[in-house]
Scaffold this motif. Structure first.
Motif, PDB file in Angstrom:
ATOM      1  N   GLY A   1     121.474 -43.835 -46.665  1.00 17.49           N
ATOM      2  CA  GLY A   1     120.891 -44.769 -45.715  1.00 17.49           C
ATOM      3  C   GLY A   1     119.573 -44.313 -45.119  1.00 17.49           C
ATOM      4  O   GLY A   1     118.973 -45.038 -44.319  1.00 17.49           O
ATOM      5  N   GLN A   2     119.101 -43.126 -45.495  1.00 22.79           N
ATOM      6  CA  GLN A   2     117.837 -42.623 -44.955  1.00 22.79           C
ATOM      7  C   GLN A   2     116.799 -42.527 -46.071  1.00 22.79           C
ATOM      8  O   GLN A   2     116.931 -41.716 -46.986  1.00 22.79           O
ATOM      9  CB  GLN A   2     118.035 -41.252 -44.299  1.00 22.79           C
ATOM     10  N   GLU A   3     115.774 -43.365 -45.983  1.00 28.16           N
ATOM     11  CA  GLU A   3     114.700 -43.347 -46.963  1.00 28.16           C
ATOM     12  C   GLU A   3     113.563 -42.463 -46.481  1.00 28.16           C
ATOM     13  O   GLU A   3     113.247 -42.427 -45.295  1.00 28.16           O
ATOM     14  CB  GLU A   3     114.187 -44.770 -47.205  1.00 28.16           C
ATOM     15  N   VAL A   4     112.942 -41.751 -47.414  1.00 27.28           N
ATOM     16  CA  VAL A   4     111.838 -40.858 -47.077  1.00 27.28           C
ATOM     17  C   VAL A   4     110.662 -41.662 -46.522  1.00 27.28           C
ATOM     18  O   VAL A   4     110.206 -42.631 -47.135  1.00 27.28           O
ATOM     19  CB  VAL A   4     111.395 -40.052 -48.308  1.00 27.28           C
ATOM     20  N   ASN A   5     110.189 -41.285 -45.347  1.00 24.31           N
ATOM     21  CA  ASN A   5     108.995 -41.918 -44.776  1.00 24.31           C
ATOM     22  C   ASN A   5     108.002 -40.884 -44.238  1.00 24.31           C
ATOM     23  O   ASN A   5     107.077 -41.226 -43.510  1.00 24.31           O
ATOM     24  CB  ASN A   5     109.368 -42.909 -43.666  1.00 24.31           C
ATOM     25  N   LEU A   6     108.237 -39.609 -44.600  1.00 24.62           N
ATOM     26  CA  LEU A   6     107.319 -38.549 -44.195  1.00 24.62           C
ATOM     27  C   LEU A   6     107.113 -37.624 -45.402  1.00 24.62           C
ATOM     28  O   LEU A   6     107.626 -36.512 -45.439  1.00 24.62           O
ATOM     29  CB  LEU A   6     107.871 -37.782 -42.992  1.00 24.62           C
ATOM     30  N   ASP A   7     106.331 -38.131 -46.378  1.00 22.63           N
ATOM     31  CA  ASP A   7     106.073 -37.334 -47.571  1.00 22.63           C
ATOM     32  C   ASP A   7     104.672 -36.739 -47.495  1.00 22.63           C
ATOM     33  O   ASP A   7     103.961 -36.873 -46.496  1.00 22.63           O
ATOM     34  CB  ASP A   7     106.259 -38.174 -48.836  1.00 22.63           C
ATOM     35  N   ALA A   8     104.247 -36.076 -48.573  1.00 17.92           N
ATOM     36  CA  ALA A   8     102.960 -35.389 -48.576  1.00 17.92           C
ATOM     37  C   ALA A   8     101.789 -36.343 -48.382  1.00 17.92           C
ATOM     38  O   ALA A   8     100.796 -36.003 -47.722  1.00 17.92           O
ATOM     39  CB  ALA A   8     102.803 -34.615 -49.890  1.00 17.92           C
ATOM     40  N   ILE A   9     101.895 -37.551 -48.929  1.00 24.70           N
ATOM     41  CA  ILE A   9     100.806 -38.523 -48.794  1.00 24.70           C
ATOM     42  C   ILE A   9     100.662 -38.963 -47.339  1.00 24.70           C
ATOM     43  O   ILE A   9      99.554 -39.022 -46.786  1.00 24.70           O
ATOM     44  CB  ILE A   9     101.052 -39.741 -49.712  1.00 24.70           C
ATOM     45  N   ILE A  10     101.791 -39.257 -46.706  1.00 20.61           N
ATOM     46  CA  ILE A  10     101.772 -39.683 -45.301  1.00 20.61           C
ATOM     47  C   ILE A  10     101.245 -38.551 -44.416  1.00 20.61           C
ATOM     48  O   ILE A  10     100.410 -38.765 -43.523  1.00 20.61           O
ATOM     49  CB  ILE A  10     103.182 -40.103 -44.842  1.00 20.61           C
ATOM     50  N   VAL A  11     101.720 -37.339 -44.663  1.00 18.22           N
ATOM     51  CA  VAL A  11     101.305 -36.198 -43.846  1.00 18.22           C
ATOM     52  C   VAL A  11      99.818 -35.901 -44.042  1.00 18.22           C
ATOM     53  O   VAL A  11      99.116 -35.549 -43.087  1.00 18.22           O
ATOM     54  CB  VAL A  11     102.174 -34.969 -44.163  1.00 18.22           C
ATOM     55  N   ALA A  12      99.318 -36.055 -45.265  1.00 19.09           N
ATOM     56  CA  ALA A  12      97.887 -35.859 -45.503  1.00 19.09           C
ATOM     57  C   ALA A  12      97.064 -36.871 -44.711  1.00 19.09           C
ATOM     58  O   ALA A  12      96.018 -36.528 -44.136  1.00 19.09           O
ATOM     59  CB  ALA A  12      97.589 -35.988 -46.992  1.00 19.09           C
ATOM     60  N   THR A  13      97.533 -38.100 -44.657  1.00 19.84           N
ATOM     61  CA  THR A  13      96.839 -39.127 -43.872  1.00 19.84           C
ATOM     62  C   THR A  13      96.863 -38.777 -42.395  1.00 19.84           C
ATOM     63  O   THR A  13      95.875 -38.961 -41.674  1.00 19.84           O
ATOM     64  CB  THR A  13      97.490 -40.505 -44.107  1.00 19.84           C
ATOM     65  N   LEU A  14      97.973 -38.235 -41.928  1.00 14.52           N
ATOM     66  CA  LEU A  14      98.070 -37.800 -40.533  1.00 14.52           C
ATOM     67  C   LEU A  14      97.105 -36.648 -40.248  1.00 14.52           C
ATOM     68  O   LEU A  14      96.548 -36.557 -39.155  1.00 14.52           O
ATOM     69  CB  LEU A  14      99.506 -37.379 -40.211  1.00 14.52           C
ATOM     70  N   GLY A  15      96.904 -35.782 -41.233  1.00 11.89           N
ATOM     71  CA  GLY A  15      95.943 -34.699 -41.071  1.00 11.89           C
ATOM     72  C   GLY A  15      94.537 -35.231 -40.857  1.00 11.89           C
ATOM     73  O   GLY A  15      93.801 -34.775 -39.970  1.00 11.89           O
ATOM     74  N   ALA A  16      94.145 -36.205 -41.677  1.00 13.15           N
ATOM     75  CA  ALA A  16      92.823 -36.815 -41.530  1.00 13.15           C
ATOM     76  C   ALA A  16      92.704 -37.546 -40.201  1.00 13.15           C
ATOM     77  O   ALA A  16      91.655 -37.520 -39.544  1.00 13.15           O
ATOM     78  CB  ALA A  16      92.564 -37.769 -42.694  1.00 13.15           C
ATOM     79  N   ALA A  17      93.790 -38.201 -39.783  1.00 11.51           N
ATOM     80  CA  ALA A  17      93.777 -38.934 -38.515  1.00 11.51           C
ATOM     81  C   ALA A  17      93.657 -37.981 -37.328  1.00 11.51           C
ATOM     82  O   ALA A  17      92.911 -38.247 -36.369  1.00 11.51           O
ATOM     83  CB  ALA A  17      95.044 -39.775 -38.389  1.00 11.51           C
ATOM     84  N   PHE A  18      94.366 -36.852 -37.390  1.00 11.57           N
ATOM     85  CA  PHE A  18      94.282 -35.887 -36.292  1.00 11.57           C
ATOM     86  C   PHE A  18      92.878 -35.289 -36.217  1.00 11.57           C
ATOM     87  O   PHE A  18      92.345 -35.060 -35.129  1.00 11.57           O
ATOM     88  CB  PHE A  18      95.330 -34.789 -36.483  1.00 11.57           C
ATOM     89  N   TYR A  19      92.283 -35.053 -37.378  1.00  5.73           N
ATOM     90  CA  TYR A  19      90.914 -34.539 -37.388  1.00  5.73           C
ATOM     91  C   TYR A  19      89.981 -35.516 -36.678  1.00  5.73           C
ATOM     92  O   TYR A  19      89.162 -35.111 -35.844  1.00  5.73           O
ATOM     93  CB  TYR A  19      90.450 -34.309 -38.824  1.00  5.73           C
ATOM     94  N   GLN A  20      90.094 -36.792 -37.010  1.00  2.00           N
ATOM     95  CA  GLN A  20      89.223 -37.794 -36.379  1.00  2.00           C
ATOM     96  C   GLN A  20      89.492 -37.877 -34.883  1.00  2.00           C
ATOM     97  O   GLN A  20      88.561 -38.052 -34.081  1.00  2.00           O
ATOM     98  CB  GLN A  20      89.417 -39.159 -37.033  1.00  2.00           C
ATOM     99  N   TRP A  21      90.759 -37.746 -34.495  1.00  2.00           N
ATOM    100  CA  TRP A  21      91.114 -37.786 -33.074  1.00  2.00           C
ATOM    101  C   TRP A  21      90.470 -36.608 -32.334  1.00  2.00           C
ATOM    102  O   TRP A  21      89.929 -36.778 -31.237  1.00  2.00           O
ATOM    103  CB  TRP A  21      92.634 -37.743 -32.940  1.00  2.00           C
ATOM    104  N   LEU A  22      90.500 -35.427 -32.944  1.00  2.00           N
ATOM    105  CA  LEU A  22      89.875 -34.253 -32.344  1.00  2.00           C
ATOM    106  C   LEU A  22      88.353 -34.375 -32.331  1.00  2.00           C
ATOM    107  O   LEU A  22      87.690 -33.948 -31.383  1.00  2.00           O
ATOM    108  CB  LEU A  22      90.280 -32.990 -33.107  1.00  2.00           C
ATOM    109  N   GLU A  23      87.804 -34.939 -33.390  1.00  2.00           N
ATOM    110  CA  GLU A  23      86.354 -35.054 -33.528  1.00  2.00           C
ATOM    111  C   GLU A  23      85.757 -35.897 -32.403  1.00  2.00           C
ATOM    112  O   GLU A  23      84.635 -35.642 -31.953  1.00  2.00           O
ATOM    113  CB  GLU A  23      86.023 -35.675 -34.891  1.00  2.00           C
ATOM    114  N   LYS A  24      86.514 -36.887 -31.923  1.00  2.00           N
ATOM    115  CA  LYS A  24      86.039 -37.728 -30.825  1.00  2.00           C
ATOM    116  C   LYS A  24      85.949 -36.954 -29.514  1.00  2.00           C
ATOM    117  O   LYS A  24      85.236 -37.357 -28.599  1.00  2.00           O
ATOM    118  CB  LYS A  24      87.004 -38.913 -30.617  1.00  2.00           C
ATOM    119  N   ARG A  25      86.672 -35.854 -29.422  1.00  2.00           N
ATOM    120  CA  ARG A  25      86.789 -35.120 -28.158  1.00  2.00           C
ATOM    121  C   ARG A  25      86.067 -33.779 -28.160  1.00  2.00           C
ATOM    122  O   ARG A  25      86.053 -33.094 -27.142  1.00  2.00           O
ATOM    123  CB  ARG A  25      88.284 -34.895 -27.842  1.00  2.00           C
ATOM    124  N   ASN A  26      85.517 -33.396 -29.294  1.00  2.00           N
ATOM    125  CA  ASN A  26      84.870 -32.082 -29.407  1.00  2.00           C
ATOM    126  C   ASN A  26      83.587 -32.199 -30.212  1.00  2.00           C
ATOM    127  O   ASN A  26      83.455 -33.061 -31.091  1.00  2.00           O
ATOM    128  CB  ASN A  26      85.806 -31.081 -30.101  1.00  2.00           C
TER     129      ASN A  26
END
Length: 505
Positions: free
Chosen positions: A24-49
């Motif tokens: 009943g549990q489908e994968v929703n946190l794989d390498a592709i999703i996590v890589a996208t989160l990495g890019a998103a966190f970078y952009q979030w930090l870039e706005k503040r530094n």
């Protein structure tokens, strides 16, 4: 990408299913999703530094950790970040990367899902100001939702560092200075036997890199090797099997102190020399007693389910102030920070789950730091012929205490739960022997003194799940049963409640 990003948010963290294996549990946190989160966190930090962004990344022992960490790190590097790969680490250590010279990362990230099952994983984020808030996670997920192509910039780099050793040395230095063993400054814990149980999570370093370095005998320690299958017990100080395991180890080896961590070491509990657990209300009381010696009369912020006896102990025995607030480690931390800003001195924010944050330690919920405070105090008291538990000898212990988790089947579970809580409040206000507890910030808390039963109950909404947790505590044997029975008759008026846990008590 057609994906429900919002589903990954778990308050101020991100959590998801990283591996198959549970029905009943489908994968929703794989390498592709996590890589996208990495890019998103970078952009979030870039706005503040300004300038080049530096990010430190660590992981716990989960099986999915290496693949997800690699994906996250590569994404950051492709975005142009300077990445510090910290390997196996702890959540508190990843915050420390943002303030410790010469690293001073703009952001620290820990891949962990705390004590959740082996197939889950997640991310916790930090800046030098502390852990990210719920609104920050919402913003990062919103950025991720807009990203369509992988980012590719020049200038990115990855450097592997052993930061857990740097972090451990900070704790070692603190113990050396505060135990004040003049005859053996380098190894002030020489002669002490201590048992560490890491539950095969990331906390094994505390035995080898902290206690053993200071001279302690840690030969009785167990489950120190990282193993994301968690084959011995759940790495969770609230789990009964885990606590029995560490208690038995202390008894069998006649050690001076037992220490148990959760998977990512932001929570802990301890065991005294007789094999008795010091967790939940006892851990809150002990922490408050240690902090109160240093900051007399200050306010201790706790979550909502702490006992009446604990409140009495803090106010009447320690002569401090008790501010019972809401569940959720970020809630108690932020409330303590708020109190300090208003001029009310608060040095400790702590949940019964084992999350503890001290003002002296950046209000970081850090299980290893709390344990370090306890180790220092134990060593000091031993010199005086006293035990650590002497500090909480006057803490009242309830005869019975139990939590029931009542599932809500309604689609709009929050509104339905709030309705149940509101109507229970109205009932309590009119019922003889029941009294609504004042200054209650979550759900409805009722003090009971009726027909020989004395105790209390708290009904509140879960922070994230369609559940109404019900906590009942009684000062007399059989009291929980009496209170639960009265509440069942009330809950039966609500068809969308699943009362199995309460009825089958």
């Amino acid at each position: 990408m057609d994906f429900n990003w919002k589903k990954l948010q778990n308050g101020s963290d991100i959590r998801g299913v990283a591996l198959t294996g549970i029905a009943g549990q489908e994968v929703n946190l794989d390498a592709i999703i996590v890589a996208t989160l990495g890019a998103a966190f970078y952009q979030w930090l870039e706005k503040r530094n300004s300038g080049r962004i530096k990010v430190a990344v660590g992981m716990d022992s989960r099986l999915s950790g290496p693949e997800l960490k690699t994906a996250f790190i590569n994404s950051l590097a492709d975005s142009g970040a300077e990445v510090l790969d910290c390997g196996m680490a702890s959540t508190p250590a990843m915050f420390m990367t943002t303030i410790t010279p010469p690293y001073k990362a703009h952001g620290g990230v820990m891949l962990t899902a705390s004590h959740l099952p082996f197939n889950r994983n997640g991310l916790k984020f930090f800046t030098p100001e502390g852990g990210l808030e719920k609104k920050d996670i919402t913003e990062i997920l919103a950025i991720a939702e807009t990203l369509t192509e992988p980012t590719q910039k020049d200038g990115g780099s990855v450097e592997q560092i052993d930061f857990i050793s740097v972090y451990s040395n900070l704790l070692v230095d603190k113990i050396r200075k505060e135990v004040n063993s003049i005859s053996n400054y380098e190894q002030p814990l020489s002669g002490f036997k201590m048992t560490v149980d890491a539950g095969n999570g990331a906390g094994g370093f505390y035995a080898s890199k902290v206690l053993e370095v200071l001279g302690a005998d840690v030969s009785s320690s167990q489950f120190l090797e990282p193993d994301g299958r968690f084959p011995n017990h759940v790495p969770n100080p609230e789990d009964a099997i885990a606590m029995k395991s560490i208690c038995d180890a202390v008894k069998n080896n006649n050690t001076d102190l037992g220490i148990i961590f959760d998977t990512d070491v932001d929570r802990a509990a301890i065991v005294d020399e007789n094999g008795n657990p010091i967790n939940r209300n006892e851990l809150v009381a002990l922490s408050a007693a240690i902090v109160n010696e240093e900051h007399p009369g200050s306010t201790v912020v706790t979550d909502s389910i702490t006992s009446d006896g604990l409140g009495w102990f803090i106010t009447d025995v320690l002569k401090g102030q008790h501010h019972r607030f809401k569940r959720g480690y970020k809630n108690v931390i932020n409330e303590a920070i708020r109190l300090n800003e208003t001029g009310e001195e608060s040095w400790l924010a702590i949940e019964t789950s084992g999350h503890a944050a001290l003002k002296e330690n950046y209000f970081l919920d850090d299980g290893a730091y709390l344990v370090t405070k306890c180790v220092i105090k134990m060593a000091q008291l031993k010199k005086e012929g006293k035990s650590l538990t002497s500090l909480i000898s006057q803490l009242p212990v309830p005869a019975e205490s139990k939590e029931f988790r009542i599932n809500i089947n309604a689609e709009d579970f929050k509104s339905y739960g709030e309705k149940v809580i509101s109507e229970l409040g109205h009932l309590a206000a009119s019922k003889t022997g029941w009294e609504l507890v004042p200054n209650n910030y979550e759900g409805v808390r009722v003090s009971i003194n009726s027909n020989g039963t004395k105790g209390w109950f708290l009904l509140r909404l879960s922070l994230h799940d369609p559940v109404i947790p019900l906590n009942i505590e009684s000062d007399n044997q059989g009291g929980v049963e009496v209170i639960a029975k009265e509440l069942v008759s009330f809950f039966e008026n609500f068809n969308e409640l699943d009362l199995k846990s309460l009825i089958n008590r």
